[in-house]
Design a protein around this motif. Structure first.
Motif, PDB file in Angstrom:
ATOM      1  N   GLY A 189       0.811  -1.210   0.000  1.00  0.00           N
ATOM      2  CA  GLY A 189       0.000   0.000   0.000  1.00  0.00           C
ATOM      3  C   GLY A 189       0.842   1.257   0.000  1.00  0.00           C
ATOM      4  O   GLY A 189       0.510   2.234  -0.673  1.00  0.00           O
ATOM      5  N   TYR A 190       1.955   1.234   0.730  1.00  0.00           N
ATOM      6  CA  TYR A 190       2.834   2.402   0.771  1.00  0.00           C
ATOM      7  C   TYR A 190       3.445   2.678  -0.603  1.00  0.00           C
ATOM      8  O   TYR A 190       3.415   3.808  -1.098  1.00  0.00           O
ATOM      9  N   PHE A 191       4.012   1.650  -1.212  1.00  0.00           N
ATOM     10  CA  PHE A 191       4.695   1.830  -2.496  1.00  0.00           C
ATOM     11  C   PHE A 191       3.730   1.760  -3.688  1.00  0.00           C
ATOM     12  O   PHE A 191       4.139   2.033  -4.817  1.00  0.00           O
ATOM     13  N   ARG A 192       2.467   1.372  -3.427  1.00  0.00           N
ATOM     14  CA  ARG A 192       1.496   1.123  -4.500  1.00  0.00           C
ATOM     15  C   ARG A 192       2.122   0.185  -5.538  1.00  0.00           C
ATOM     16  O   ARG A 192       2.078   0.431  -6.741  1.00  0.00           O
ATOM     17  N   ASN A 193       2.698  -0.885  -5.018  1.00  0.00           N
ATOM     18  CA  ASN A 193       3.467  -1.811  -5.849  1.00  0.00           C
ATOM     19  C   ASN A 193       3.230  -3.239  -5.350  1.00  0.00           C
ATOM     20  O   ASN A 193       3.497  -3.539  -4.185  1.00  0.00           O
ATOM     21  N   PRO A 194       2.705  -4.132  -6.198  1.00  0.00           N
ATOM     22  CA  PRO A 194       2.400  -5.505  -5.760  1.00  0.00           C
ATOM     23  C   PRO A 194       3.631  -6.347  -5.446  1.00  0.00           C
ATOM     24  O   PRO A 194       3.504  -7.437  -4.888  1.00  0.00           O
ATOM     25  N   LEU A 195       4.826  -5.858  -5.791  1.00  0.00           N
ATOM     26  CA  LEU A 195       6.045  -6.614  -5.528  1.00  0.00           C
ATOM     27  C   LEU A 195       6.754  -6.168  -4.257  1.00  0.00           C
ATOM     28  O   LEU A 195       7.812  -6.698  -3.925  1.00  0.00           O
ATOM     29  N   ALA A 196       6.188  -5.179  -3.559  1.00  0.00           N
ATOM     30  CA  ALA A 196       6.784  -4.750  -2.292  1.00  0.00           C
ATOM     31  C   ALA A 196       6.565  -5.836  -1.243  1.00  0.00           C
ATOM     32  O   ALA A 196       5.464  -6.363  -1.103  1.00  0.00           O
ATOM     33  N   ASP A 197       7.620  -6.159  -0.509  1.00  0.00           N
ATOM     34  CA  ASP A 197       7.564  -7.256   0.456  1.00  0.00           C
ATOM     35  C   ASP A 197       8.672  -7.040   1.486  1.00  0.00           C
ATOM     36  O   ASP A 197       9.779  -6.625   1.128  1.00  0.00           O
ATOM     37  N   PRO A 198       8.411  -7.279   2.773  1.00  0.00           N
ATOM     38  CA  PRO A 198       9.433  -7.047   3.797  1.00  0.00           C
ATOM     39  C   PRO A 198      10.734  -7.805   3.550  1.00  0.00           C
ATOM     40  O   PRO A 198      11.804  -7.313   3.889  1.00  0.00           O
ATOM     41  N   TYR A 199      10.639  -8.995   2.942  1.00  0.00           N
ATOM     42  CA  TYR A 199      11.843  -9.790   2.690  1.00  0.00           C
ATOM     43  C   TYR A 199      12.588  -9.287   1.464  1.00  0.00           C
ATOM     44  O   TYR A 199      13.792  -9.019   1.512  1.00  0.00           O
ATOM     45  N   LEU A 200      11.881  -9.136   0.338  1.00  0.00           N
ATOM     46  CA  LEU A 200      12.530  -8.731  -0.901  1.00  0.00           C
ATOM     47  C   LEU A 200      13.025  -7.290  -0.859  1.00  0.00           C
ATOM     48  O   LEU A 200      14.010  -6.942  -1.516  1.00  0.00           O
ATOM     49  N   MET A 201      12.341  -6.428  -0.088  1.00  0.00           N
ATOM     50  CA  MET A 201      12.755  -5.027   0.000  1.00  0.00           C
ATOM     51  C   MET A 201      13.887  -4.813   1.004  1.00  0.00           C
ATOM     52  O   MET A 201      14.349  -3.693   1.197  1.00  0.00           O
ATOM     53  N   GLY A 202      14.317  -5.876   1.664  1.00  0.00           N
ATOM     54  CA  GLY A 202      15.463  -5.791   2.566  1.00  0.00           C
ATOM     55  C   GLY A 202      15.141  -5.395   3.990  1.00  0.00           C
ATOM     56  O   GLY A 202      16.036  -5.352   4.836  1.00  0.00           O
ATOM     57  N   VAL A 203      13.882  -5.107   4.295  1.00  0.00           N
ATOM     58  CA  VAL A 203      13.515  -4.647   5.638  1.00  0.00           C
ATOM     59  C   VAL A 203      13.713  -5.764   6.663  1.00  0.00           C
ATOM     60  O   VAL A 203      14.206  -5.527   7.773  1.00  0.00           O
ATOM     61  N   ALA A 204      13.335  -6.990   6.317  1.00  0.00           N
ATOM     62  CA  ALA A 204      13.524  -8.125   7.222  1.00  0.00           C
ATOM     63  C   ALA A 204      15.012  -8.367   7.490  1.00  0.00           C
ATOM     64  O   ALA A 204      15.416  -8.673   8.618  1.00  0.00           O
ATOM     65  N   SER A 205      15.839  -8.211   6.460  1.00  0.00           N
ATOM     66  CA  SER A 205      17.284  -8.388   6.634  1.00  0.00           C
ATOM     67  C   SER A 205      17.864  -7.305   7.529  1.00  0.00           C
ATOM     68  O   SER A 205      18.778  -7.556   8.322  1.00  0.00           O
ATOM     69  N   GLY A 206      17.328  -6.077   7.401  1.00  0.00           N
ATOM     70  CA  GLY A 206      17.763  -4.990   8.274  1.00  0.00           C
ATOM     71  C   GLY A 206      17.422  -5.271   9.727  1.00  0.00           C
ATOM     72  O   GLY A 206      18.226  -5.008  10.634  1.00  0.00           O
ATOM     73  N   ALA A 207      16.221  -5.819   9.963  1.00  0.00           N
ATOM     74  CA  ALA A 207      15.822  -6.191  11.323  1.00  0.00           C
ATOM     75  C   ALA A 207      16.736  -7.299  11.864  1.00  0.00           C
ATOM     76  O   ALA A 207      17.132  -7.280  13.038  1.00  0.00           O
ATOM     77  N   SER A 208      17.092  -8.251  11.008  1.00  0.00           N
ATOM     78  CA  SER A 208      17.996  -9.336  11.413  1.00  0.00           C
ATOM     79  C   SER A 208      19.360  -8.785  11.820  1.00  0.00           C
ATOM     80  O   SER A 208      19.944  -9.213  12.828  1.00  0.00           O
ATOM     81  N   LEU A 209      19.862  -7.848  11.036  1.00  0.00           N
ATOM     82  CA  LEU A 209      21.156  -7.236  11.347  1.00  0.00           C
ATOM     83  C   LEU A 209      21.094  -6.529  12.701  1.00  0.00           C
ATOM     84  O   LEU A 209      22.032  -6.623  13.502  1.00  0.00           O
ATOM     85  N   GLY A 210      20.003  -5.844  12.961  1.00  0.00           N
ATOM     86  CA  GLY A 210      19.841  -5.167  14.246  1.00  0.00           C
ATOM     87  C   GLY A 210      19.901  -6.140  15.411  1.00  0.00           C
ATOM     88  O   GLY A 210      20.558  -5.889  16.428  1.00  0.00           O
ATOM     89  N   VAL A 211      19.225  -7.299  15.267  1.00  0.00           N
ATOM     90  CA  VAL A 211      19.213  -8.306  16.331  1.00  0.00           C
ATOM     91  C   VAL A 211      20.610  -8.879  16.557  1.00  0.00           C
ATOM     92  O   VAL A 211      21.069  -9.007  17.700  1.00  0.00           O
TER      93      VAL A 211
END
Length: 349
Positions: free
Chosen positions: A82-104
């Motif tokens: 909804g934010y990107f108005r893009n059906p391919l936006a995803d926490p894993y593919l967009m790197g957000v999940a990896s960023g959270a992993s790095l933080g942990v």
């Protein structure tokens, strides 16, 4: 007609979730009999102390954990789309999940390095995951302002995720040189590929408290605004939507959901991408009043099914080890993601 179709599909999805939950609790290296499970659920004990331990401390936490994890990451995906108005936006593919992993992992590393004695603090995990996901999200957002093409944005997101994953691996290996506590870092390789088999009741309780209210808030306050936003920023503004405020909340809520899941179960791949799209397809509507709850249930179904496949002996015969969730999720999710990308590209998005 849409309401009737939604209710039928939603009910069928819940039935499928119940069936998978039953198999998740009963199937494994030690099979739980129907009468044992029934007795445990209604009387609090199966009559066998070992069986009680298996159900209460292993199978039930794993099953409920998979349901909460799937629900959270799937709704995070629909908020990000909804934010990107893009059906391919995803926490894993967009790197957000990896960023959270790095933080942990950085949190664990620094706590061990400075002998702080808090590498297992639940709150430390969550806060560090929030910080990592927010930083990565802002990087992706700034790239999105420059890049307009779906393919380029997707590649940039994957590269950001790759950088975060590379740094995570570097930190883990650096842990080999900081003393006897390094095993606390080395043990997170399995976690880094997604896993719900080590979740405890305190973790599940906290995860539930964070994820369920966030999903409910998103559903109540953002559904209609997301509908308007799908039709374009100008249209959303014309019907009274504060687009800047909407985007702010989409960032906050999607990062809360993603970071909470990652803190306890590691990065969960493809669920946030596939489930919203499948929900729209089977519901034959893009209205978030229908799509968000359908996405949530499908997310739980997808992760629970994948977790059953990771059990010893299910995919790999004679195996005594659990597979990481990344294995079945990637095998199932990657071909679907490719098909979605080709369709999106054909549409010229």
């Amino acid at each position: 007609m849409k309401v009737k179709r939604f209710l039928v599909l939603f009910t069928l999805s819940l039935v499928l979730l119940a069936i998978l939950s039953y198999f998740s609790i009963t199937e494994g290296t030690i099979k739980i009999k129907d009468e044992q499970l029934e007795k445990y659920l209604f009387e609090g004990t199966s009559g066998n102390a070992i069986t009680d331990q298996i159900i209460g401390k292993l199978r039930l936490p794993r099953t409920i954990g998979a349901i909460i994890v799937g629900l959270g990451i799937a709704v995070a995906g629909i908020l990000m789309q909804g934010y990107f108005r893009n059906p391919l936006a995803d926490p894993y593919l967009m790197g957000v999940a990896s960023g959270a992993s790095l933080g942990v992992v950085l949190y664990i590393f620094t706590s061990v390095l400075f002998k702080m004695g808090i590498p297992h603090s639940i709150y430390g995990f969550i806060i560090s995951a929030y910080v990592g996901s927010l930083i990565t999200m802002f990087v992706v957002i700034n790239i999105a302002r420059i890049v307009k093409q779906t393919a380029t944005l997707l590649i940039c997101g994957i590269m950001i995720g790759a950088i975060a994953s590379g740094l995570t691996t570097l930190v883990v290996y650096t842990g080999d040189y900081i003393g006897e506590e390094n095993s606390k870092l080395a043990g997170y390789f399995m976690w880094g590929m997604g896993s719900v088999n080590n979740l405890t009741w305190p973790q599940i309780n906290l995860m539930t408290v964070l994820i369920i209210p966030t999903v409910i808030l998103a559903y109540i306050f953002l559904s209609k605004k997301l509908d308007a936003n799908l039709l374009g920023e100008k249209y959303a503004i014309s019907v009274g939507v504060d687009v800047k405020n909407l985007r702010k909340w989409l960032i906050i809520l999607s990062c809360i959901l993603t970071a909470t899941v990652v803190a306890f179960a590691g990065p969960i791949a493809f669920v946030g991408l596939i489930c919203p799209i499948v929900a729209r397809m089977i519901s034959k509507t893009s209205k978030h009043t229908y799509v968000i709850p359908m996405t949530a249930v499908l997310g739980s179904v997808f992760v629970l099914f994948a977790d059953i496949l990771t059990r010893p002996g299910v995919i790999v015969p004679q195996s005594s080890n659990n597979l990481p969730l990344l294995s079945p999720l990637s095998i199932i999710g990657a071909p679907i993601a490719i098909a979605i990308y080709l369709k999106v590209r054909k549409m010229g998005i």
